[in-house]
Design a protein around this motif. Structure first.
Motif, PDB file in Angstrom:
ATOM      1  N   PHE A 289       0.843  -1.203   0.000  1.00 38.42           N
ATOM      2  CA  PHE A 289       0.000   0.000   0.000  1.00 38.42           C
ATOM      3  C   PHE A 289       0.875   1.249   0.000  1.00 38.42           C
ATOM      4  O   PHE A 289       1.709   1.425   0.881  1.00 38.42           O
ATOM      5  N   ALA A 290       0.661   2.100  -0.989  1.00 39.88           N
ATOM      6  CA  ALA A 290       1.505   3.285  -1.139  1.00 39.88           C
ATOM      7  C   ALA A 290       1.357   4.239   0.038  1.00 39.88           C
ATOM      8  O   ALA A 290       2.285   4.959   0.385  1.00 39.88           O
ATOM      9  N   ALA A 291       0.179   4.250   0.676  1.00 44.66           N
ATOM     10  CA  ALA A 291      -0.069   5.214   1.743  1.00 44.66           C
ATOM     11  C   ALA A 291       0.385   4.720   3.110  1.00 44.66           C
ATOM     12  O   ALA A 291       0.285   5.438   4.096  1.00 44.66           O
ATOM     13  N   LEU A 292       0.871   3.474   3.207  1.00 38.98           N
ATOM     14  CA  LEU A 292       1.298   2.921   4.482  1.00 38.98           C
ATOM     15  C   LEU A 292       2.746   2.475   4.391  1.00 38.98           C
ATOM     16  O   LEU A 292       3.176   1.956   3.367  1.00 38.98           O
ATOM     17  N   ASP A 293       3.482   2.655   5.466  1.00 36.15           N
ATOM     18  CA  ASP A 293       4.890   2.243   5.508  1.00 36.15           C
ATOM     19  C   ASP A 293       5.067   1.172   6.578  1.00 36.15           C
ATOM     20  O   ASP A 293       4.484   1.253   7.653  1.00 36.15           O
ATOM     21  N   GLY A 294       5.889   0.184   6.274  1.00 34.64           N
ATOM     22  CA  GLY A 294       6.321  -0.753   7.297  1.00 34.64           C
ATOM     23  C   GLY A 294       5.440  -1.964   7.494  1.00 34.64           C
ATOM     24  O   GLY A 294       5.788  -2.837   8.270  1.00 34.64           O
ATOM     25  N   GLU A 295       4.264  -2.049   6.847  1.00 31.70           N
ATOM     26  CA  GLU A 295       3.425  -3.219   7.068  1.00 31.70           C
ATOM     27  C   GLU A 295       4.068  -4.443   6.428  1.00 31.70           C
ATOM     28  O   GLU A 295       4.671  -4.374   5.374  1.00 31.70           O
ATOM     29  N   LEU A 296       3.930  -5.591   7.100  1.00 35.92           N
ATOM     30  CA  LEU A 296       4.637  -6.796   6.683  1.00 35.92           C
ATOM     31  C   LEU A 296       3.701  -7.896   6.200  1.00 35.92           C
ATOM     32  O   LEU A 296       4.144  -9.015   5.964  1.00 35.92           O
ATOM     33  N   VAL A 297       2.422  -7.594   6.070  1.00 30.46           N
ATOM     34  CA  VAL A 297       1.470  -8.603   5.616  1.00 30.46           C
ATOM     35  C   VAL A 297       1.675  -8.861   4.128  1.00 30.46           C
ATOM     36  O   VAL A 297       1.776  -7.931   3.327  1.00 30.46           O
ATOM     37  N   GLN A 298       1.728 -10.145   3.763  1.00 32.41           N
ATOM     38  CA  GLN A 298       1.802 -10.525   2.356  1.00 32.41           C
ATOM     39  C   GLN A 298       0.406 -10.357   1.752  1.00 32.41           C
ATOM     40  O   GLN A 298      -0.561 -10.943   2.226  1.00 32.41           O
ATOM     41  N   VAL A 299       0.308  -9.558   0.683  1.00 30.20           N
ATOM     42  CA  VAL A 299      -0.986  -9.154   0.137  1.00 30.20           C
ATOM     43  C   VAL A 299      -1.135  -9.687  -1.280  1.00 30.20           C
ATOM     44  O   VAL A 299      -0.152  -9.834  -2.017  1.00 30.20           O
ATOM     45  N   CYS A 300      -2.378  -9.971  -1.666  1.00 27.94           N
ATOM     46  CA  CYS A 300      -2.661 -10.364  -3.049  1.00 27.94           C
ATOM     47  C   CYS A 300      -3.922  -9.670  -3.532  1.00 27.94           C
ATOM     48  O   CYS A 300      -4.733  -9.182  -2.735  1.00 27.94           O
ATOM     49  N   LEU A 301      -4.074  -9.606  -4.840  1.00 26.51           N
ATOM     50  CA  LEU A 301      -5.318  -9.166  -5.481  1.00 26.51           C
ATOM     51  C   LEU A 301      -5.912 -10.393  -6.151  1.00 26.51           C
ATOM     52  O   LEU A 301      -5.270 -11.015  -7.003  1.00 26.51           O
ATOM     53  N   HIS A 302      -7.127 -10.741  -5.757  1.00 26.05           N
ATOM     54  CA  HIS A 302      -7.816 -11.903  -6.317  1.00 26.05           C
ATOM     55  C   HIS A 302      -9.008 -11.426  -7.135  1.00 26.05           C
ATOM     56  O   HIS A 302      -9.848 -10.670  -6.636  1.00 26.05           O
ATOM     57  N   ILE A 303      -9.081 -11.851  -8.386  1.00 33.29           N
ATOM     58  CA  ILE A 303     -10.205 -11.520  -9.261  1.00 33.29           C
ATOM     59  C   ILE A 303     -10.802 -12.823  -9.758  1.00 33.29           C
ATOM     60  O   ILE A 303     -10.096 -13.662 -10.332  1.00 33.29           O
ATOM     61  N   SER A 304     -12.102 -13.011  -9.526  1.00 35.81           N
ATOM     62  CA  SER A 304     -12.770 -14.222  -9.988  1.00 35.81           C
ATOM     63  C   SER A 304     -14.207 -13.891 -10.373  1.00 35.81           C
ATOM     64  O   SER A 304     -14.758 -12.866  -9.960  1.00 35.81           O
ATOM     65  N   SER A 305     -14.804 -14.765 -11.175  1.00 31.46           N
ATOM     66  CA  SER A 305     -16.161 -14.547 -11.679  1.00 31.46           C
ATOM     67  C   SER A 305     -17.077 -15.677 -11.242  1.00 31.46           C
ATOM     68  O   SER A 305     -16.632 -16.818 -11.018  1.00 31.46           O
ATOM     69  N   ASP A 306     -18.349 -15.358 -11.132  1.00 32.09           N
ATOM     70  CA  ASP A 306     -19.353 -16.318 -10.675  1.00 32.09           C
ATOM     71  C   ASP A 306     -19.800 -17.211 -11.834  1.00 32.09           C
ATOM     72  O   ASP A 306     -20.931 -17.123 -12.305  1.00 32.09           O
ATOM     73  N   GLN A 307     -18.891 -18.037 -12.298  1.00 31.56           N
ATOM     74  CA  GLN A 307     -19.200 -19.073 -13.265  1.00 31.56           C
ATOM     75  C   GLN A 307     -18.151 -20.168 -13.115  1.00 31.56           C
ATOM     76  O   GLN A 307     -16.986 -19.887 -12.802  1.00 31.56           O
ATOM     77  N   PRO A 308     -18.536 -21.413 -13.275  1.00 30.90           N
ATOM     78  CA  PRO A 308     -17.594 -22.504 -12.994  1.00 30.90           C
ATOM     79  C   PRO A 308     -16.478 -22.577 -14.019  1.00 30.90           C
ATOM     80  O   PRO A 308     -16.687 -22.278 -15.197  1.00 30.90           O
ATOM     81  N   PRO A 309     -15.298 -22.973 -13.600  1.00 31.24           N
ATOM     82  CA  PRO A 309     -14.188 -23.156 -14.542  1.00 31.24           C
ATOM     83  C   PRO A 309     -14.361 -24.467 -15.303  1.00 31.24           C
ATOM     84  O   PRO A 309     -15.148 -25.340 -14.904  1.00 31.24           O
ATOM     85  N   ASP A 310     -13.638 -24.607 -16.388  1.00 35.82           N
ATOM     86  CA  ASP A 310     -13.616 -25.874 -17.106  1.00 35.82           C
ATOM     87  C   ASP A 310     -12.176 -26.366 -17.204  1.00 35.82           C
ATOM     88  O   ASP A 310     -11.249 -25.746 -16.664  1.00 35.82           O
TER      89      ASP A 310
END
Length: 568
Positions: A289-310
């Motif tokens: 996060f650009a607005a925070l310094d020093g945080e050590l949490v490993q972060v991810c961005l997850h994008i998924s859709s409401d339809q089953p995979p094949d």
């Protein structure tokens, strides 16, 4: 959107959003943890341009239309909700252009999700129309809203476990108008939003571990979201996965721990991998996060859709964990090449963890766990009472004290050996201490490899006790020890473990779940006789230091210690 779907050269990495409406006027977006409204303000700016282009609206008309039709926000804290409404109003007036005055635009749809019902159950039941099913739904809704100060946006008014279906958003709004004769009460505004489904759910979920939760909230999450209950972030992820419409999309920023090999989230991972198409995963790492310094949490961005995979669904992975600042990570997201992994195949990984592919790492074959037993070390509970450094004792021959291998700072056959602990032959106060965990004993008196659970540095075990910050990998066939040592002492092993779990302290269960090419590591292994010989140690911080001056580390320190009478 139509253009993006037709022209493969401009197709977004996350796909063509085939389940979305064709026109921006029909698109709905919600941020269920909107805070001060940053996501909503960004969406406002984008959608105003879309609607102007598609409908020929003026800037003021487009800003009003987006506030009226497209954007929805929910926030537990009433002050944050007020700030979000104010921020959206100011951004809309700026987009609308000069001359736009306060009150000329519709109020932003931001509701406080933590409001208990302002109406009594008796008042609500007056409007049940004499229908028993409607009466049951109103009763359920009133009871649900009593939990709003605790659960906020996690409530699910559209789902009712006893009835066939929950109460709809339209029925909630109709009830609200009937109760007041006009304006819908604030609690029912939030409930109506939570009963809807949206084209896009975009949010930065709250980060709060299981042990830090209020006991009531912890119990509530365990009852309603048992798959994800170990972290409030994953609870919100599972809840948000029920807010997007069929074909709609969820985009959430949250800790990446849930993607890793952790048994707490295995059921959640399997459900998400099986029921939703993963459009993209961006591993952002620490300090995302650009607005925070020093945080050590490993972060991810997850994008998924409401339809089953094949069987052909592949997940684009973007890895920018190596960038050190949030602004650098944002830049790198536009530059790095995506790696594509088959989605359904991830269920076959240990613990159904998402594995980041690496060119140098084997991805198929037997696991290390097929050849070794993995043991977690002991916890003394009260280290001040039961632990000492070896140099604090006049001799290491006392039966009361036992050597302890702890997390080695660097790999080597004699590292990690600075500590001893009060064992008393297994009959002393340590065994009865309520905070102690006596474990790993089957590995005592057996040769193996002790590996740190933090940085995966390795040392040989000659049958010593070892601490909880390590695991001991004991080969079932003693002849495999040289190959296991060569593998665990390699950067390849460390990368393989990190690809399964990105936490700072790795769970013990992941340490042996990596692919082990036994013939290859047998060829790289040291001679068994050389490995069995007691290693020469040149580090005075280790109990096995031989005291010799040649090739000694820290000779001045050793010389001063000898002058003061200390002997190794």
């Amino acid at each position: 959107l139509t253009h993006l779907r037709l022209d493969p050269r401009s197709r977004p990495l996350a796909g063509g959003f085939e389940g979305w409406p064709e026109r921006a006027a029909e698109l709905s977006l919600v941020d269920p943890c909107c805070g001060a409204g940053h996501f909503l303000i960004e969406a406002l700016q984008i959608l105003v341009h879309f609607r102007r282009a598609e409908e020929g609206l003026t800037p003021a008309e487009a800003a009003a239309a987006v506030l009226r039709d497209n954007l929805h926000g929910l926030e537990l804290d009433p002050n944050c909700a007020d700030v979000a409404r104010l921020g959206l109003d100011m951004a809309a007036r700026q987009l609308a252009g000069p001359g736009t005055i306060a009150g000329s635009l519709p109020q932003a749809r931001v509701a406080q999700a933590g409001r208990p019902p302002e109406w009594s159950l008796e008042e609500g039941l007056i409007h049940d129309g004499g229908d028993a099913e409607t009466r049951a739904r109103i009763t359920h809704l009133h009871g649900l809203l009593q939990q709003a100060p605790l659960a906020g946006s996690l409530l699910q008014p559209g789902a009712h476990r006893e009835a066939k279906a929950g109460i709809s958003a339209e029925d909630i709004e109709a009830l609200g108008r009937a109760l007041t004769g006009g304006t819908i009460p604030a609690s029912l505004q939030a409930a109506a939003m939570l009963a809807r489904r949206y084209t896009l759910v975009a949010t930065n979920v709250p980060f709060l571990g299981h042990s830090s939760m209020d006991p009531q909230l912890r119990s509530w999450c365990a009852e309603h979201f048992p798959r994800s209950r170990s972290d409030l972030a994953t609870v919100f992820l599972e809840r948000c996965a029920g807010l997007d419409a069929p074909g709609g999309t969820l985009a959430a920023v949250l800790p990446s721990t849930w993607l890793s090999y952790t048994r707490y989230f295995e059921a959640l991972r399997r459900k998400m991998l099986t029921t939703r198409r993963w459009d993209m995963v961006a591993l952002l790492g620490k300090r995302a996060f650009a607005a925070l310094d020093g945080e050590l949490v490993q972060v991810c961005l997850h994008i998924s859709s409401d339809q089953p995979p094949d069987a052909h669904t592949r997940v684009p992975l973007l890895d920018v964990r190596d960038a050190t600042r949030g602004t650098d990570k944002a830049t790198r997201l536009h530059e790095v090449d995506a790696q594509h992994v088959p989605q359904l195949a991830q269920r076959d990984n240990p613990g159904s963890a998402l594995v980041v592919p690496e060119a140098e790492r084997d991805t198929e074959g037997p696991l290390l766990s097929d050849f070794v037993d993995c043991y977690e070390g002991l916890s003394r509970g009260d280290t001040e009472r039961f632990s000492r450094r070896f140099w604090e004792l006049p001799s290491l021959d006392s039966p009361a004290w036992r050597r302890l291998v702890e997390s080695p700072e660097e790999s080597g056959p004699a590292t990690g050996r600075s500590s001893v602990f009060r064992w008393d032959g297994g009959r002393g106060p340590l065994v009865a201490h309520p905070s102690a965990r006596i474990q790993g004993q089957p590995a005592w008196q057996r040769q193996g490899v002790v590996v740190s659970r933090t940085h995966c540095k390795a040392t040989l075990s000659r049958g010593e006790a070892f601490a909880q910050n390590c695991v001991c990998l004991v080969p079932r066939d003693p002849a495999d020890l040289p190959a296991v040592w060569a593998f665990c002492n390699s950067p390849e092993y460390r990368r393989a473990v990190s690809s399964l779990n990105q936490k700072l302290i790795k769970p013990s269960g992941v340490m042996d779940k990596v692919v082990f090419d036994r013939p290859r590591w047998q060829r790289r292994a040291p001679d068994a006789a050389a490995l069995a010989a007691r290693p020469v140690c040149h580090d005075p911080r280790q109990a096995d230091f031989n005291g010799a001056s040649e090739d000694m580390r820290h000779p001045l320190h050793v010389a001063v210690a000898r002058l003061l009478g200390y002997r190794w």
